[in-house]
Scaffold this motif. Sequence first.
Motif, PDB file in Angstrom:
ATOM      1  N   ARG A 115       0.820  -1.215   0.000  1.00 55.19           N
ATOM      2  CA  ARG A 115       0.000   0.000   0.000  1.00 55.19           C
ATOM      3  C   ARG A 115       0.854   1.266   0.000  1.00 55.19           C
ATOM      4  NH1 ARG A 115      -4.747   1.135  -1.813  1.00 55.19           N
ATOM      5  NH2 ARG A 115      -5.787  -0.840  -2.058  1.00 55.19           N
ATOM      6  N   GLU A 118       3.640   3.780  -4.158  1.00 50.37           N
ATOM      7  CA  GLU A 118       2.645   4.531  -4.922  1.00 50.37           C
ATOM      8  C   GLU A 118       2.351   3.898  -6.283  1.00 50.37           C
ATOM      9  OE1 GLU A 118       2.931   8.906  -6.092  1.00 50.37           O
ATOM     10  OE2 GLU A 118       1.644   8.778  -4.331  1.00 50.37           O
ATOM     11  N   THR A 121      -0.079   1.163  -5.759  1.00 50.62           N
ATOM     12  CA  THR A 121      -1.412   1.690  -5.464  1.00 50.62           C
ATOM     13  C   THR A 121      -2.101   2.133  -6.754  1.00 50.62           C
ATOM     14  OG1 THR A 121      -0.436   2.545  -3.448  1.00 50.62           O
ATOM     15  CG2 THR A 121      -2.659   3.230  -3.942  1.00 50.62           C
ATOM     16  N   SER A 122      -1.359   2.834  -7.599  1.00 50.98           N
ATOM     17  CA  SER A 122      -1.938   3.291  -8.862  1.00 50.98           C
ATOM     18  C   SER A 122      -2.369   2.115  -9.724  1.00 50.98           C
ATOM     19  CB  SER A 122      -0.924   4.125  -9.638  1.00 50.98           C
ATOM     20  OG  SER A 122      -0.864   5.408  -9.096  1.00 50.98           O
ATOM     21  N   ASP A 125      -5.431   0.614  -8.427  1.00 51.62           N
ATOM     22  CA  ASP A 125      -6.580   1.459  -8.778  1.00 51.62           C
ATOM     23  C   ASP A 125      -7.003   1.212 -10.219  1.00 51.62           C
ATOM     24  OD1 ASP A 125      -7.220   2.753  -6.444  1.00 51.62           O
ATOM     25  OD2 ASP A 125      -5.670   4.277  -6.713  1.00 51.62           O
ATOM     26  N   GLU A 126      -6.004   1.126 -11.105  1.00 51.89           N
ATOM     27  CA  GLU A 126      -6.328   0.878 -12.516  1.00 51.89           C
ATOM     28  C   GLU A 126      -7.047  -0.457 -12.669  1.00 51.89           C
ATOM     29  OE1 GLU A 126      -5.855   2.819 -15.111  1.00 51.89           O
ATOM     30  OE2 GLU A 126      -4.645   4.404 -14.197  1.00 51.89           O
TER      31      GLU A 126
ATOM     32  N   ASP B 124      -7.624   6.143 -13.488  1.00 55.98           N
ATOM     33  CA  ASP B 124      -8.013   5.557 -12.207  1.00 55.98           C
ATOM     34  C   ASP B 124      -6.928   5.802 -11.164  1.00 55.98           C
ATOM     35  OD1 ASP B 124     -10.008   4.681 -13.776  1.00 55.98           O
ATOM     36  OD2 ASP B 124      -9.408   2.580 -13.794  1.00 55.98           O
ATOM     37  N   GLY B 125      -5.679   5.692 -11.599  1.00 58.26           N
ATOM     38  CA  GLY B 125      -4.560   5.917 -10.686  1.00 58.26           C
ATOM     39  C   GLY B 125      -4.567   7.334 -10.133  1.00 58.26           C
ATOM     40  N   ARG B 126      -4.804   8.288 -11.017  1.00 62.78           N
ATOM     41  CA  ARG B 126      -4.861   9.684 -10.569  1.00 62.78           C
ATOM     42  C   ARG B 126      -6.041   9.912  -9.635  1.00 62.78           C
ATOM     43  NH1 ARG B 126      -3.680  13.514 -15.821  1.00 62.78           N
ATOM     44  NH2 ARG B 126      -1.412  13.530 -15.665  1.00 62.78           N
ATOM     45  N   GLY B 128      -7.415   7.786  -7.683  1.00 65.13           N
ATOM     46  CA  GLY B 128      -7.061   7.209  -6.395  1.00 65.13           C
ATOM     47  C   GLY B 128      -6.108   8.107  -5.632  1.00 65.13           C
ATOM     48  N   ARG B 129      -5.159   8.685  -6.365  1.00 61.85           N
ATOM     49  CA  ARG B 129      -4.179   9.551  -5.714  1.00 61.85           C
ATOM     50  C   ARG B 129      -4.834  10.823  -5.166  1.00 61.85           C
ATOM     51  NH1 ARG B 129       0.187  10.284  -9.814  1.00 61.85           N
ATOM     52  NH2 ARG B 129      -0.565   8.211 -10.385  1.00 61.85           N
ATOM     53  N   ASP B 132      -6.427   9.739  -2.003  1.00 59.42           N
ATOM     54  CA  ASP B 132      -5.437   9.432  -0.964  1.00 59.42           C
ATOM     55  C   ASP B 132      -4.790  10.681  -0.393  1.00 59.42           C
ATOM     56  OD1 ASP B 132      -5.762   6.733  -0.945  1.00 59.42           O
ATOM     57  OD2 ASP B 132      -4.211   6.329  -2.441  1.00 59.42           O
ATOM     58  N   GLY B 297     -12.600   5.334 -12.632  1.00 57.45           N
ATOM     59  CA  GLY B 297     -12.416   6.142 -11.442  1.00 57.45           C
ATOM     60  C   GLY B 297     -11.907   5.309 -10.280  1.00 57.45           C
ATOM     61  N   ALA B 298     -12.020   5.839  -9.077  1.00 54.20           N
ATOM     62  CA  ALA B 298     -11.525   5.101  -7.922  1.00 54.20           C
ATOM     63  C   ALA B 298     -12.398   5.399  -6.713  1.00 54.20           C
ATOM     64  CB  ALA B 298     -10.079   5.488  -7.631  1.00 54.20           C
ATOM     65  N   ARG B 300     -12.637   5.049  -2.228  1.00 57.94           N
ATOM     66  CA  ARG B 300     -11.902   4.863  -0.974  1.00 57.94           C
ATOM     67  C   ARG B 300     -12.877   4.857   0.183  1.00 57.94           C
ATOM     68  NH1 ARG B 300      -8.343   3.805  -3.871  1.00 57.94           N
ATOM     69  NH2 ARG B 300      -6.208   4.591  -3.955  1.00 57.94           N
TER      70      ARG B 300
END
Lengths: 186, 302
Positions: A115, A118, A121-122, A125-126, B124-126, B128-129, B132, B297-298, B300
């Motif tokens: 986790r 980074e 994590t990305s 998420d993808e 999706d990564g962005r 999530g970021r 976060d 998307g993401a 949390r």
Amino acid sequence: MKALVLIGVLVVILAIVGGVLGGTYNSLVKKSTTIDAQWAQVETQYQRRYDLIPNLVNSVKGYMTQEKTIFDNLAAARTKYGSATTTDEKAVAGGELETTLSRLLVVMENYPVLRSVEAITSLMDELAGTENRISVERGRYNTAVRDYNTAIKTFPGNMMAGMFGFTQHEYFKSVSGADQVPKVEF
Amino acid sequence: MKRWLCAAGAAVILAGLAGGLVYAQTFPPPIGFVSDFANLLSPQARTELEARLSRLEQEFTAEVAVVTIDSLEGDTIEDYAVQLFDNWGIGAADEDNGVLFITALTEREVRIEVGYGLESIITDGRAGRILDREVIPHFKDGDYEAGILAGAAAIENYIRNGTPPPFIEDNPVGNVVGGKVPMWLIVTLGIITIYMMGFMARTKSIWLGGIWGIVVGLVLGLVLGSLIATILLPIGAGMVGTLLDLLLSRNYRQRKSSNQSTGWWRSGGGFMGPYAGGGGSSGGFGGFHGGSSGGGGASRRW
């Protein structure tokens, strides 16, 4: 005079019937095309998942040295999807890939260190986003199929379907086991 | 006959079954770009955010919906978000450039749902970021307002930086004048307008004013460099121009018939045509425009 009226009435009736039948035929074709387009959306997301998996595997493999079986299963399922050609094969192989992948994602929860990276994590998420997209597009595929199947079973679609050979489309059913939470063994 | 009945019955049952599979849900209509159903924002924050998102929509046509709800009522946030997104149609229909930033208070879940058209910018990564880094830390402290504002600002930033340049930036007129309406252009248009008012008054027809209004609006729209301005300005200015011509023509005839001077008696109105059209492109929330998303998307929890 009487004959003329009769012919006129017949022509009008024929025109109306022809119009309705033509319209029905067109709407059936349109609905059928929608299903194909929607399936293409599902496959796009399958492909996306297929492309993302190696990235994820490469970045987490080093942290998860004990999970060799999962990685092997994942690789096998991925190869199977890659060699699938027909829609049915792709649907089945896609389901298997999903099962093994969700297994990996669940096991990854046991590695809190992941986790904090980074990049991982990305990637997760993808992948999670892709899984969600797949379920959304699949749901829309099933809606399109329902729309079409209902149309060819109800009047006047059922007549046209019989004449021009419109057959039922299959709903997308999740592969057995895919809806169950994967078991994690230690 | 029997077979027909059977088929019809089967179809009805099938439709009923399939209908039952789909989670039927009703959604409240949007309040604005900000729909704070759970009351997590202060009135000032709400107004300020609404204004910012409204500006973003005017400049980029991208629509960001910020929504807070009390509860998902048993649904998952992913499913709820995609359905709400479709129900409201966030984003322009042909571009699908909408984003839904939704917070569910009871479930303590938050999601950024991205429309098809923005998936390449807000990956999706962005997404999530953003959650976060900008949102979750504030949410954990119980400061929902700060989290929502920071998250919305981050989304806005990505859209502003990542959007391909608006079409006018590739436009020669826009390049020459650098995107702002220069003074000399206003003066020139104004002088021509005043000059043309003479013609407008003398001709009985009223179309000259309308056409000139459209021309002025088009030039200003192109120079301003936004698609909306380019469409709305000519329409607005055209209507004002037509009205002006109507007024001038009527005045002229009245003055003529009562033997009054028909010289420069209305030069003060010279700028009316080009300016009045500007009102058309301002304004707040006018509803979403039929965009759709496909689950990108993401999400949390906090």
